[in-house]
Design a protein around this motif. Structure first.
Motif, PDB file in Angstrom:
ATOM      1  N   ALA A  47      31.853 -12.941 -47.709  1.00 32.41           N
ATOM      2  CA  ALA A  47      32.370 -14.393 -48.232  1.00 32.41           C
ATOM      3  C   ALA A  47      33.486 -14.956 -47.277  1.00 32.41           C
ATOM      4  N   ILE A  88      34.017 -14.097 -44.290  1.00 31.36           N
ATOM      5  CA  ILE A  88      33.460 -14.539 -42.907  1.00 31.36           C
ATOM      6  C   ILE A  88      32.606 -15.920 -43.152  1.00 31.36           C
ATOM      7  N   SER A  89      32.073 -15.914 -44.317  1.00 27.40           N
ATOM      8  CA  SER A  89      31.253 -17.322 -44.405  1.00 27.40           C
ATOM      9  C   SER A  89      32.309 -18.408 -44.634  1.00 27.40           C
ATOM     10  N   ILE A  90      33.362 -18.175 -45.307  1.00 24.60           N
ATOM     11  CA  ILE A  90      34.337 -19.326 -45.545  1.00 24.60           C
ATOM     12  C   ILE A  90      35.008 -19.812 -44.273  1.00 24.60           C
ATOM     13  N   LEU A 132      33.800 -19.192 -41.394  1.00 24.17           N
ATOM     14  CA  LEU A 132      32.662 -19.984 -40.516  1.00 24.17           C
ATOM     15  C   LEU A 132      32.854 -21.249 -40.851  1.00 24.17           C
ATOM     16  N   SER A 133      32.768 -21.675 -42.185  1.00 21.12           N
ATOM     17  CA  SER A 133      32.574 -23.108 -42.694  1.00 21.12           C
ATOM     18  C   SER A 133      33.592 -24.007 -42.214  1.00 21.12           C
ATOM     19  N   VAL A 184      33.268 -24.689 -38.735  1.00 21.25           N
ATOM     20  CA  VAL A 184      32.287 -25.633 -38.314  1.00 21.25           C
ATOM     21  C   VAL A 184      32.825 -27.072 -38.667  1.00 21.25           C
ATOM     22  N   ILE A 185      33.158 -27.044 -40.000  1.00 20.49           N
ATOM     23  CA  ILE A 185      33.889 -28.437 -40.334  1.00 20.49           C
ATOM     24  C   ILE A 185      34.813 -28.934 -39.322  1.00 20.49           C
ATOM     25  N   LEU A 232      33.381 -30.169 -36.238  1.00 20.29           N
ATOM     26  CA  LEU A 232      32.650 -31.450 -36.508  1.00 20.29           C
ATOM     27  C   LEU A 232      33.602 -32.627 -36.716  1.00 20.29           C
ATOM     28  N   PHE A 233      34.630 -32.409 -37.329  1.00 16.97           N
ATOM     29  CA  PHE A 233      35.443 -33.512 -37.541  1.00 16.97           C
ATOM     30  C   PHE A 233      36.126 -33.857 -36.230  1.00 16.97           C
ATOM     31  N   GLY A 245      33.217 -35.302 -34.059  1.00 16.58           N
ATOM     32  CA  GLY A 245      33.076 -36.581 -34.760  1.00 16.58           C
ATOM     33  C   GLY A 245      33.572 -37.835 -34.780  1.00 16.58           C
ATOM     34  N   LEU A 246      34.798 -37.479 -34.732  1.00 13.94           N
ATOM     35  CA  LEU A 246      35.909 -38.591 -34.944  1.00 13.94           C
ATOM     36  C   LEU A 246      36.423 -39.076 -33.479  1.00 13.94           C
ATOM     37  N   GLY A 266      29.277 -21.153 -48.159  1.00 19.63           N
ATOM     38  CA  GLY A 266      30.176 -21.336 -47.105  1.00 19.63           C
ATOM     39  C   GLY A 266      29.309 -21.851 -45.909  1.00 19.63           C
ATOM     40  N   CYS A 318      28.095 -25.463 -43.932  1.00 17.44           N
ATOM     41  CA  CYS A 318      27.856 -25.638 -42.447  1.00 17.44           C
ATOM     42  C   CYS A 318      26.616 -26.226 -42.038  1.00 17.44           C
ATOM     43  N   MET A 347      28.712 -35.877 -41.917  1.00 17.15           N
ATOM     44  CA  MET A 347      29.430 -36.484 -40.932  1.00 17.15           C
ATOM     45  C   MET A 347      28.628 -37.774 -40.324  1.00 17.15           C
TER      46      MET A 347
END
Lengths: 710, 148
Positions: free
Chosen positions: A690, A692-694, A696-697, A700-701, A704-705, A708-709, B48, B52, B59
């Protein structure tokens, strides 16, 4: 053993300082100012060489001197190596028979008027016997034995010679040695010697080669000591010597044994019935001037018998009141027991105790009751005897219900002055020690002697005495101490301890060293050293006899050592054994004991095993042979029983146990928690996944931010 | 309650976002329904990685054309859904694989510890003898040494 090296290593030089308090290093344990026995050196049996005493007196075992023989010791020729003109003779004692070592130690080298001088003593290997024995060396009386000279008519002793030539010097001797060392107790006609060649000076012969009174024909003993076993006649006092002197005078004056032709038992019967003087002198004619003094010196009641002062006054020609003859109290009608007629309690009592079963039957009969009732000495005696019989029937299952016990009580009642008589033993209270010591190795062993204490026979005897003097009180105290010692079964106590404590001249009877005839504590370690060569070294060098001997004869406090020795734990017992031997070697400043150390070293396994640390054990096993080669038991003891080392070992062991236990607990905890660990692993894995997943997300976010920005 | 409020607000002010989120986060919802544990590790794990997968499309929607058509086009694209669900699947995969791996690691560590302890015990016994291990009942008193 007889030969000693001329140069000895300085005693105590090798003893570790740790064991010897510095203040004591210069002390020499020799309070009496005497030389210690030469057995400070290990016992080496010299089978071929000459027998040498104290490196000075050479005894020739092939040259007998029968003229100086004692009943318990043979006489041999002796030569002083430094002064061959000195006339001496040696008495080789009977091994195993108690001697009077306490008197020997006091008398050696001292001159006493009227007494042969004891020049030297030692325990030496005696080739004809194949073992060690006590040898005492006396100055040789130049005139020989008095009886021999009288029989060859080279001289004569008349009634007029008796006071000045016989009585006065011998009384002085009796008095002097009584004051300084104790009673002689071996005064008899054949133990008197002419000290000079002119046959003028009569002296008393040796008295140390056997227990007091042991060598005496019963004739020379006061009647109640005469009916005792020879080994139980007791130390007595100068009054007994005066009695013996009186009988000796009779023998010298008439030139023969006054009762030689009469059976001993008959003489004793007569003496008990009519009194000793009448019993002995009944059939002889004595000079009138001697009758009163001799009767006074032979009075059976010690309290009215002439004392030294009375007899000495008579010998010096002064007027002394003689003891009046008191007619014995006799029955009108004799009582017949086993074909012998008795008129007095004394003879009947003595006869009863010789035949216990018959006597027990007779005592309960009407004939005896009627005789007692009519006897002039009967003062309520019958009632008391009936009480004793009833008590016997009441305690049928214990010793109090035995014939012997009942008879002993009756005997004490009928004749309170008689010796202690129980289970075939007849002895005076002050003869118990020599009795016990002498009969120990005889058939039947010491069981009856032990029963005397177990059944408290002595207390019965003492309770029969109305007049209790200091000597009786002391004797009673001794018996109380013996009983308390007997109740302790540990080595160093019990009957063995009593035997060695009550009989100072009893050699150690341990089978390990009995042939070394160990009499004094200084001889013990050398004897053990000598035995170590041939002994079974898997056995313990301290058995019950050796332990009892040490406890009784060694001045130091041995109680803690004996207590450790008696421990049921093998390691503690081994350390107790070693500490006892080390204490002896240290206190007595004994030289190195190589064979004994080797013997003891081989027995130290349990003591080494008492240490837990294997390195310590290996260290001890490496060091012991080195100390064994030095022959030092104090050093061995210090090595084995190092308190600091022992404490460290103990603490280390406890810590190791705790550590081992903690590890064990952890192992059990790990091994016993498999399912729990799996569940825990699952949970942790899920949480990790859990996380690791958090993460990782979030990553990634964020990327991308940013991209993307941008 | 909070989830409902967020949904209402999103429906009122950002419907295109909601159009992508609802089908896109469907695996997380399923995980939430299946996950009965207190920690909700499965939900977090799937969620999570599900985020992703969804977030790049959100976005794109937010930065290019925030409209219902663009959202519908994105959500009906099979490739988009494959990416989103693959990410969520990877989350499920992680949730299935990591716990046994952690368990195995813990087991190895425990066995290693037991081995070390047993080696220590052997060394103690070698130095102090087997009697040091005589007392095996945990919590008991150690035996007393000989009192010489």
């Amino acid at each position: 053993m007889a030969e000693q090296p001329l140069e000895m290593e300085k005693p105590g030089a090798d003893v570790p300082s740790r064991l010897i308090p510095p203040a004591e290093t210069n002390e020499r344990a020799n309070d009496d100012g005497l030389l210690p026995p030469t057995q400070q050196q290990p016992v080496i049996e010299n089978r071929d060489g000459p027998i040498v005493v104290r490196e000075l007196y050479q005894v020739d075992a092939d040259r007998r001197l029968p003229e100086f023989d004692q009943p318990s010791a043979k006489a041999f020729f002796v030569e002083n190596r430094h002064d061959i003109s000195q006339k001496l003779f040696a008495l080789a004692c009977t091994p195993g028979l108690p001697v009077r070592i306490d008197i020997i130690k006091k008398m050696v080298g001292h001159y006493y008027p009227g007494l042969l001088t004891l020049i030297e003593w030692d325990v030496v290997y005696w080739p004809p016997l194949g073992q060690s024995t006590l040898v005492v060396i006396y100055e040789s009386p130049l005139g020989g034995r008095v009886l021999t000279r009288l029989s060859t008519q080279e001289t004569k002793i008349t009634e007029y010679d008796v006071p000045k030539k016989v009585a006065e010097p011998l009384l002085e001797a009796i008095h002097t040695i009584e004051e300084e060392v104790g009673p002689h107790r071996a005064i008899r006609a054949d133990n008197l010697y002419f000290l000079d060649e002119d046959l003028e000076e009569i002296v008393l012969g040796p008295c140390v080669t056997s227990p007091p009174g042991f060598d005496q024909p019963s004739l020379y003993e006061p009647v109640y000591r005469a009916i005792c076993q020879p080994e139980g006649r007791g130390t007595g006092d100068s009054r007994d010597d005066i009695f013996a002197l009186a009988v000796s005078i009779i023998h010298l004056v008439i030139g023969r044994n006054p009762v030689a032709k009469i059976k001993e038992e008959k003489v004793l019967h007569n003496r008990l019935e009519n009194g000793s003087y009448e019993g002995i002198c009944n059939n002889i004619r004595l000079p009138l001037a001697l009758i009163g003094p001799l009767r006074s010196m032979m009075a059976d009641d010690p309290s009215i018998r002439w004392t030294y002062e009375d007899a000495d006054s008579w010998a010096k020609g002064e007027m002394v009141e003689t003891v009046k003859r008191l007619p014995p109290i006799k029955a009108d009608i004799p009582f017949r027991f086993r074909k012998r007629e008795h008129l007095t309690f004394e003879t009947l009592c003595w006869h009863f105790c010789q035949h216990v079963e018959d006597a027990a039957r007779v005592i309960q009969g009407d004939e005896f009751a009627n005789w007692i009732k009519r006897h002039p000495s009967n003062l309520g005696l019958l009632q008391t005897i009936r009480g004793i019989i009833q008590a016997r029937n009441f305690f049928e299952d214990s010793h109090q219900g035995s014939d012997a016990f009942m008879l002993t009580k009756v005997a004490i009642l009928m004749d309170p002055n008689s010796p202690i008589q129980y289970k075939g033993l007849t002895f005076m209270p002050d003869g118990y020690g020599t009795l016990l010591g002498t009969i120990w190795n005889k058939e039947g062993g010491p069981q009856e002697s032990a029963d005397i204490l177990n059944h408290d026979i002595a207390s019965l005897w003492f309770s029969g005495h109305e007049r209790v003097g200091q000597k009786l009180l002391d004797a009673r105290k001794n018996f109380d101490q013996f009983r308390s010692l007997l109740s302790i079964k540990d080595p160093g106590y019990g009957l063995e301890r009593i035997a060695y404590a009550s009989c100072p001249g009893l050699p150690c009877l341990s089978p390990l060293i009995v042939r070394h005839n160990v009499l004094v504590i200084e001889q013990l370690l050398p004897a053990l050293e000598g035995s170590a060569v041939s002994a079974d070294t898997s056995s313990n060098p301290i058995d019950r006899h050796v332990a009892g001997f040490i406890a009784a004869r060694f001045d130091s406090d041995t109680h803690p050592h004996l207590k450790a020795f008696a421990s049921p734990k093998e390691d503690t017992s081994t350390i107790g054994m070693l500490s006892l031997l080390a204490l002896l070697q240290w206190k007595l400043r004994s030289p190195p004991m190589l064979a004994l150390s080797s013997w003891v070293g081989g027995l130290l396994g349990p003591a080494i095993s008492a240490y837990h640390n294997r390195q310590t054990q290996e260290h001890l096993e490496r060091e012991i042979p080195k100390l064994v080669r030095k022959g030092s038991m104090p050093e061995l003891f210090n090595l084995i029983d190092d308190s600091e080392k022992r404490r460290e070992d103990h603490e280390g062991f406890i810590a190791a146990q705790t550590e081992w236990l903690a590890a064990e607990e952890e192992i059990r905890s790990i091994e016993g928690a498999d399912e729990e660990r799996v569940a825990q692993g699952e949970l942790s894995g899920q949480q990790a996944a859990a996380t690791i997943s958090i993460l990782l997300s979030l990553a990634v976010i964020s990327i991308l931010f940013v991209t993307g920005l941008g | 309650m909070a989830g409902g409020t967020v949904l209402v607000l999103l429906a009122l002010f950002s419907l295109p976002t909601l159009i992508i989120l609802i089908p896109g986060m469907l695996p997380t919802g399923v995980a939430k329904l299946c996950d009965r544990t207190e920690q909700h590790s499965a939900t977090f794990c799937v969620g999570g990685l599900n985020i992703c997968g969804v977030f790049p499309y959100l976005m794109k929607l937010w930065t290019d054309n925030h409209s219902i058509d663009a959202a519908t086009a994105a959500i009906t694209d099979i490739f988009t859904m494959l990416v989103i669900y693959a990410a969520a699947g990877f989350g499920w995969l992680m949730y299935s694989v990591v716990p046994p791996v952690v368990s195995a690691v813990l087991n190895v560590l425990a066995e290693r510890r037991v081995s070390v302890l047993k080696t220590t015990q052997v060394a103690i016994v070698k130095e102090w003898g087997p009697e040091v291990a005589l007392m095996t009942e945990p919590g008991g008193q150690p035996p007393l040494p000989p009192n010489a």
